[in-house]
Every structure is written in structure tokens, then in C-alpha cells.
Design a protein around this motif. Structure first.
Motif, PDB file in Angstrom:
ATOM      1  N   ARG A 138      -1.878   3.537   2.757  1.00 27.19           N
ATOM      2  CA  ARG A 138      -3.264   1.794   3.197  1.00 27.19           C
ATOM      3  C   ARG A 138      -3.846   1.856   1.572  1.00 27.19           C
ATOM      4  O   ARG A 138      -3.631   0.314   1.766  1.00 27.19           O
ATOM      5  N   LYS A 141      -1.023  -0.408   0.113  1.00 24.24           N
ATOM      6  CA  LYS A 141      -0.065  -1.472   0.947  1.00 24.24           C
ATOM      7  C   LYS A 141      -1.733  -2.730   1.118  1.00 24.24           C
ATOM      8  O   LYS A 141      -1.257  -4.186   0.772  1.00 24.24           O
ATOM      9  N   ARG A 142      -2.536  -2.226   0.656  1.00 23.71           N
ATOM     10  CA  ARG A 142      -3.406  -3.521   0.367  1.00 23.71           C
ATOM     11  C   ARG A 142      -3.888  -4.284  -0.609  1.00 23.71           C
ATOM     12  O   ARG A 142      -4.137  -4.955  -1.031  1.00 23.71           O
ATOM     13  N   VAL A 144      -0.540  -4.226  -2.592  1.00 18.87           N
ATOM     14  CA  VAL A 144       0.299  -5.836  -2.023  1.00 18.87           C
ATOM     15  C   VAL A 144       0.054  -6.650  -1.147  1.00 18.87           C
ATOM     16  O   VAL A 144      -0.239  -7.831  -2.138  1.00 18.87           O
ATOM     17  N   GLU A 145      -0.903  -6.806  -0.450  1.00 18.35           N
ATOM     18  CA  GLU A 145      -0.879  -7.749   0.814  1.00 18.35           C
ATOM     19  C   GLU A 145      -2.706  -8.686  -0.546  1.00 18.35           C
ATOM     20  O   GLU A 145      -2.096  -9.621  -0.309  1.00 18.35           O
ATOM     21  N   GLN A 146      -3.314  -8.281  -0.833  1.00 17.75           N
ATOM     22  CA  GLN A 146      -4.335  -8.605  -1.803  1.00 17.75           C
ATOM     23  C   GLN A 146      -3.716  -9.665  -2.978  1.00 17.75           C
ATOM     24  O   GLN A 146      -4.268 -10.163  -3.426  1.00 17.75           O
ATOM     25  N   ALA A 148      -0.700 -10.525  -2.965  1.00 17.36           N
ATOM     26  CA  ALA A 148       0.091 -11.461  -2.685  1.00 17.36           C
ATOM     27  C   ALA A 148       1.459 -10.760  -3.395  1.00 17.36           C
ATOM     28  O   ALA A 148       3.000 -11.788  -4.101  1.00 17.36           O
ATOM     29  N   HIS A 150       5.154 -10.326  -2.883  1.00 18.40           N
ATOM     30  CA  HIS A 150       6.189 -10.278  -1.433  1.00 18.40           C
ATOM     31  C   HIS A 150       7.858  -9.956  -1.279  1.00 18.40           C
ATOM     32  O   HIS A 150       8.061 -10.161  -0.851  1.00 18.40           O
TER      33      HIS A 150
END
Length: 155
Positions: A138, A141-142, A144-146, A148, A150
Motif C-alpha cells: 500500500r 503504491k501510494r 508511485v501514484e503520488q 506519478a 508511470h
């Protein structure tokens, strides 16, 4: 002449990045070794897995999905075509465009390589409880998402 003491600096191991890199290097190198035994690189595995279960797909779509350049996808595809794991075909919609798809041999290899990936994960993260593993996943992933991030991690 008096010696000037350098200012204090943090130790390498004081950084989370140091520990993340230590784990990442070991996990990645072990997986690369397992794949090497099957004649495939980590980047090739990523493209094989991305193509798995998909209809023939334009390289540009794969490049966008994997966060890579079309040139990098073409180089990977060329290597996998040479290994008879991927097929390049003219697009059914536009004869000038090309698509990539797994060959029957590629379709058969992906589950075997996925089992190696699962085994590698178990070897390195099996020592964590289910809760610890879920928390680590978790948090990563957070991040990576925050941030960006990609681009697919292939090296």
C-alpha cells in the motif's frame, strides 16, 4: 596549520532509499537470474506479460501502457520475435500499421515465468506477515501514484 573538521553528514544507512535500493537490488537480481535460465530478460518478461491475454496490439499502445518509448518497445519486440515468442502482424484495421501478439510458444511460456515471479516474491517477502506485506504494498503504491511514476521498473 590546524585541521578543519568536515561538517557532520548523515550515514548512508540513515536513508530509506538506501534500504529500498538494497532490497530492490537483491529482489531484481534474483529474478533476473531466474529469467536468464529461461532465456528471457526482465524487460522481455514485462512485455510478454503485458501482451498476455490481449488481442494483437499496436506498439504505440504498449509503449503508453508500459511507460516506454516506441523505439524501446520495437527493440524488445525484435528480440522476442527472434526468440519466436512474439509475432508482428499487419493491423487488421490499417495494413500500414503493425501489431504485436504472443506466439503460441510465448503464450505457453508466460505462466511458467509468472510462477518464477511468484516464487521470487515469496522468497523475499514471505518472511513478512500478510499484514506487513499489505502495508508495504500500500505504501509503495501510494508513493508511485503520488509521484506519478508511470514508467515500468525494468532495470
Amino acid at each position: 596549520m590546524t585541521a578543519v573538521s568536515p561538517p557532520p553528514v548523515s550515514d548512508l544507512s540513515a536513508h530509506l532509499g538506501f534500504w529500498l535500493r538494497a532490497v530492490s537490488n537483491h529482489v531484481s537480481q534474483a529474478f533476473a537470474g531466474k529469467l536468464d535460465g529461461k532465456g528471457v530478460t526482465v524487460a522481455e518478461w514485462a512485455l510478454l506479460r503485458t501482451l498476455y491475454g490481449k488481442p494483437p496490439t499496436p506498439p504505440s499502445h504498449l509503449a503508453a501502457e508500459m511507460g516506454m518509448s516506441r523505439g524501446a518497445i520495437t527493440k524488445l519486440a525484435d528480440r522476442l520475435i527472434g526468440k519466436s515468442l512474439v509475432l508482428r502482424q499487419a493491423s487488421a484495421h490499417d495494413g500500414r500499421a503493425q501489431t504485436l501478439a504472443l506466439s503460441p510458444q510465448g503464450v505457453g511460456l508466460v505462466p511458467e515465468l509468472a510462477a518464477l515471479a511468484d516464487r521470487n516474491d515469496s522468497e523475499f517477502f514471505g518472511q513478512l506477515s500478510a499484514e506487513e506485506r499489505a502495508t508495504l504494498e500500500r505504501l509503495l503504491k501510494r508513493m508511485v501514484e503520488q509521484s506519478a511514476m508511470h514508467r515500468m521498473p525494468l532495470a
